[in-house]
Design an enzyme around this catalytic site. Structure first.
Site, PDB file in Angstrom:
ATOM      1  N   SER A 176       5.058   6.926  -1.055  1.00  0.00           N
ATOM      2  CA  SER A 176       6.508   6.478  -0.961  1.00  0.00           C
ATOM      3  C   SER A 176       8.074   7.056  -0.701  1.00  0.00           C
ATOM      4  CB  SER A 176       6.563   4.376  -1.961  1.00  0.00           C
ATOM      5  OG  SER A 176       7.724   3.735  -0.685  1.00  0.00           O
ATOM      6  N   TYR A 189       6.545   1.447  -9.960  1.00  0.00           N
ATOM      7  CA  TYR A 189       6.288   1.586  -9.245  1.00  0.00           C
ATOM      8  C   TYR A 189       6.473   2.635  -8.534  1.00  0.00           C
ATOM      9  CZ  TYR A 189       5.378   1.202  -3.895  1.00  0.00           C
ATOM     10  OH  TYR A 189       4.422   0.484  -2.701  1.00  0.00           O
TER      11      TYR A 189
HETATM   12  P1  NAP Z   1      -1.026  -4.985   1.075  1.00  0.00           P
HETATM   13  O1  NAP Z   1      -1.038  -5.760   2.225  1.00  0.00           O
HETATM   14  O2  NAP Z   1      -0.450  -5.531  -1.092  1.00  0.00           O
HETATM   15  O3  NAP Z   1      -2.422  -4.129   0.635  1.00  0.00           O
HETATM   16  C1  NAP Z   1      -2.382  -4.147  -0.732  1.00  0.00           C
HETATM   17  C2  NAP Z   1      -4.381  -3.074  -0.515  1.00  0.00           C
HETATM   18  O4  NAP Z   1      -4.950  -2.537  -1.690  1.00  0.00           O
HETATM   19  C3  NAP Z   1      -5.173  -4.786  -0.545  1.00  0.00           C
HETATM   20  O5  NAP Z   1      -6.461  -4.660   0.573  1.00  0.00           O
HETATM   21  C4  NAP Z   1      -5.651  -4.932  -1.791  1.00  0.00           C
HETATM   22  O6  NAP Z   1      -6.702  -5.519  -1.670  1.00  0.00           O
HETATM   23  C5  NAP Z   1      -5.485  -2.754  -2.185  1.00  0.00           C
HETATM   24  N1  NAP Z   1      -6.262  -3.135  -3.237  1.00  0.00           N
HETATM   25  C6  NAP Z   1      -5.507  -3.404  -4.171  1.00  0.00           C
HETATM   26  N2  NAP Z   1      -5.945  -2.454  -5.254  1.00  0.00           N
HETATM   27  C7  NAP Z   1      -7.017  -1.879  -4.772  1.00  0.00           C
HETATM   28  C8  NAP Z   1      -8.279  -1.296  -5.501  1.00  0.00           C
HETATM   29  N3  NAP Z   1      -7.951  -0.802  -6.971  1.00  0.00           N
HETATM   30  N4  NAP Z   1      -8.692  -0.591  -4.832  1.00  0.00           N
HETATM   31  C9  NAP Z   1      -9.559  -0.682  -4.013  1.00  0.00           C
HETATM   32  N5  NAP Z   1      -8.586  -1.742  -3.266  1.00  0.00           N
HETATM   33  C10 NAP Z   1      -6.957  -1.908  -3.818  1.00  0.00           C
HETATM   34  O7  NAP Z   1      -0.134  -3.503   0.686  1.00  0.00           O
HETATM   35  P2  NAP Z   1       0.995  -2.476   1.980  1.00  0.00           P
HETATM   36  O8  NAP Z   1       2.389  -2.904   2.002  1.00  0.00           O
HETATM   37  O9  NAP Z   1       0.045  -3.068   3.185  1.00  0.00           O
HETATM   38  O10 NAP Z   1       0.522  -1.567   0.629  1.00  0.00           O
HETATM   39  C11 NAP Z   1      -0.495  -0.123   1.449  1.00  0.00           C
HETATM   40  C12 NAP Z   1       0.044   1.468   0.768  1.00  0.00           C
HETATM   41  O11 NAP Z   1       1.228   1.863   1.577  1.00  0.00           O
HETATM   42  C13 NAP Z   1       0.355   0.850  -1.054  1.00  0.00           C
HETATM   43  O12 NAP Z   1       0.003   2.283  -1.372  1.00  0.00           O
HETATM   44  C14 NAP Z   1       1.710   1.464  -0.413  1.00  0.00           C
HETATM   45  O13 NAP Z   1       2.604   1.507  -1.833  1.00  0.00           O
HETATM   46  C15 NAP Z   1       2.104   1.868   0.111  1.00  0.00           C
HETATM   47  N6  NAP Z   1       3.559   1.352   0.987  1.00  0.00           N
HETATM   48  C16 NAP Z   1       3.870   0.061   1.302  1.00  0.00           C
HETATM   49  C17 NAP Z   1       5.332  -0.221   2.169  1.00  0.00           C
HETATM   50  C18 NAP Z   1       5.496  -1.341   2.343  1.00  0.00           C
HETATM   51  O14 NAP Z   1       6.793  -1.541   3.255  1.00  0.00           O
HETATM   52  N7  NAP Z   1       4.771  -2.133   2.844  1.00  0.00           N
HETATM   53  C19 NAP Z   1       6.056   0.819   1.996  1.00  0.00           C
HETATM   54  C20 NAP Z   1       6.025   2.126   0.875  1.00  0.00           C
HETATM   55  C21 NAP Z   1       4.325   2.390   0.568  1.00  0.00           C
HETATM   56  P3  NAP Z   1      -6.587  -7.023  -1.949  1.00  0.00           P
HETATM   57  O15 NAP Z   1      -6.696  -7.879  -0.934  1.00  0.00           O
HETATM   58  O16 NAP Z   1      -8.349  -7.025  -2.648  1.00  0.00           O
HETATM   59  O17 NAP Z   1      -5.698  -7.568  -3.605  1.00  0.00           O
END
Ligand code: NAP
Length: 258
Positions: free
Chosen positions: A121, A175
């Site tokens: 991020s 985070y």
């Molecule tokens: P999200 O909608 O909360 O999805 C997270 C995913 O990761 C879910 O499928 C979750 O599974 C899975 N997960 C969590 N712990 C896990 C584990 N131990 N093993 C396998 N899978 C696991 O989040 P997102 O926004 O799509 O984020 C995806 C990535 O982008 C993350 O690394 C986040 O830090 C990064 N990011 C996001 C943003 C943003 O604005 N959204 C910005 C910068 C970076 P479950 O459904 O089982 O919980």
């Protein structure tokens, strides 16, 4: 040597950005795409959703925090594909169990121009600026090792438990510190690849998807999951003759200075 299909794999792919990355790879990657999720029911439901759109991902369970789950996935990949071609670490970076040789490098086919994308991020870059000069220098070091990085991450946890993390020079966000860890670990792995597998032309980068409307970031975020998938997919599909980026932090398909 047997000839295998090419394969791309996405972690945490049952929803959010990981799901959008998987969908885009199903459309664009010339090979099989494996959707992984820690929960089998949620993962299979996501696969069905993509099948309803005419796409054909495969499913495999993966909890990146569970060594047994990582080993089972490794065995599946070696048997079915001889190893990985493209890995998108969307859910974080799993730790390879120390007592399970031969280790992480065996995930990748040799020799193949593999691609690794670690979803970090922009917050890691902002948090780096809020670290003490000593910590900043360590995180920017070209010689920091994985062991030293793990030591620093553990120190943050201990400092935070004792309520002295800000006095010790850390930013005030677990985070953000975890994402510093993802970006720095990506730089370390890229350096190791240069040292140990230069001929294999594996390109490994960290990236920011942007501020994306998911369960994590909420509905006010500026990008759709599809837009958030653009930079990770760009890095996953760097052409076989690409020389870079490698070992970089990438946002909106552009390299940012770490
Ligand atoms: P999200 O909608 O909360 O999805 C997270 C995913 O990761 C879910 O499928 C979750 O599974 C899975 N997960 C969590 N712990 C896990 C584990 N131990 N093993 C396998 N899978 C696991 O989040 P997102 O926004 O799509 O984020 C995806 C990535 O982008 C993350 O690394 C986040 O830090 C990064 N990011 C996001 C943003 C943003 O604005 N959204 C910005 C910068 C970076 P479950 O459904 O089982 O919980």
């Amino acid at each position: 040597m047997p000839s295998y299909n090419r394969v791309a794999l996405v972690t945490g792919a049952n929803k959010g950005i990981g799901f959008a990355i998987t969908r885009d790879l199903c459309r664009k990657f010339p090979g099989d795409v494996v959707l992984t999720a820690r929960d089998e029911a949620r993962g299979r439901a996501a696969v069905q959703q993509l099948q309803a759109e005419g796409l054909s991902p495969r499913f495999h369970q993966l909890d990146i925090d569970n060594p047994q789950s990582i080993c089972a996935l490794r065995d599946f990949l070696r048997k079915e594909y001889g190893g990985l071609d493209v890995l998108v670490n969307n859910a974080g970076i799993g730790t390879w169990p120390k007592n399970k040789p031969p280790g992480k490098r065996d995930f990748f086919k040799e020799p193949q121009p593999g691609r690794v994308v670690n979803v970090s991020s922009l917050i890691s870059l902002e948090a780096l600026k809020n670290c003490s000069p000593e910590l900043r220098q360590k995180f920017r070091s070209e010689t920091i090792t994985e062991e030293e990085l793990v030591g620093l991450m553990n120190k943050f946890v201990e400092d935070a438990k004792e309520g002295v993390h800000e006095k010790e020079g850390w930013p005030n966000s677990a985070y953000a510190v975890s994402k510093i860890g993802v970006t720095v670990l990506s730089r370390i792995y890229a350096r190791k690849l240069n040292e140990e597998r230069r001929g294999d032309k594996i390109l490994l980068n960290a990236c920011c998807p942007g501020w994306v409307r998911t369960d994590m970031a909420g509905p006010k975020a500026t990008k759709s999951p599809e837009e958030g998938a653009e930079t990770p997919v760009y890095l996953a599909l760097l052409t076989p003759d690409a020389e870079g980026p490698h070992g970089q932090f990438v946002q909106d398909k552009k390299v940012e200075q770490w």
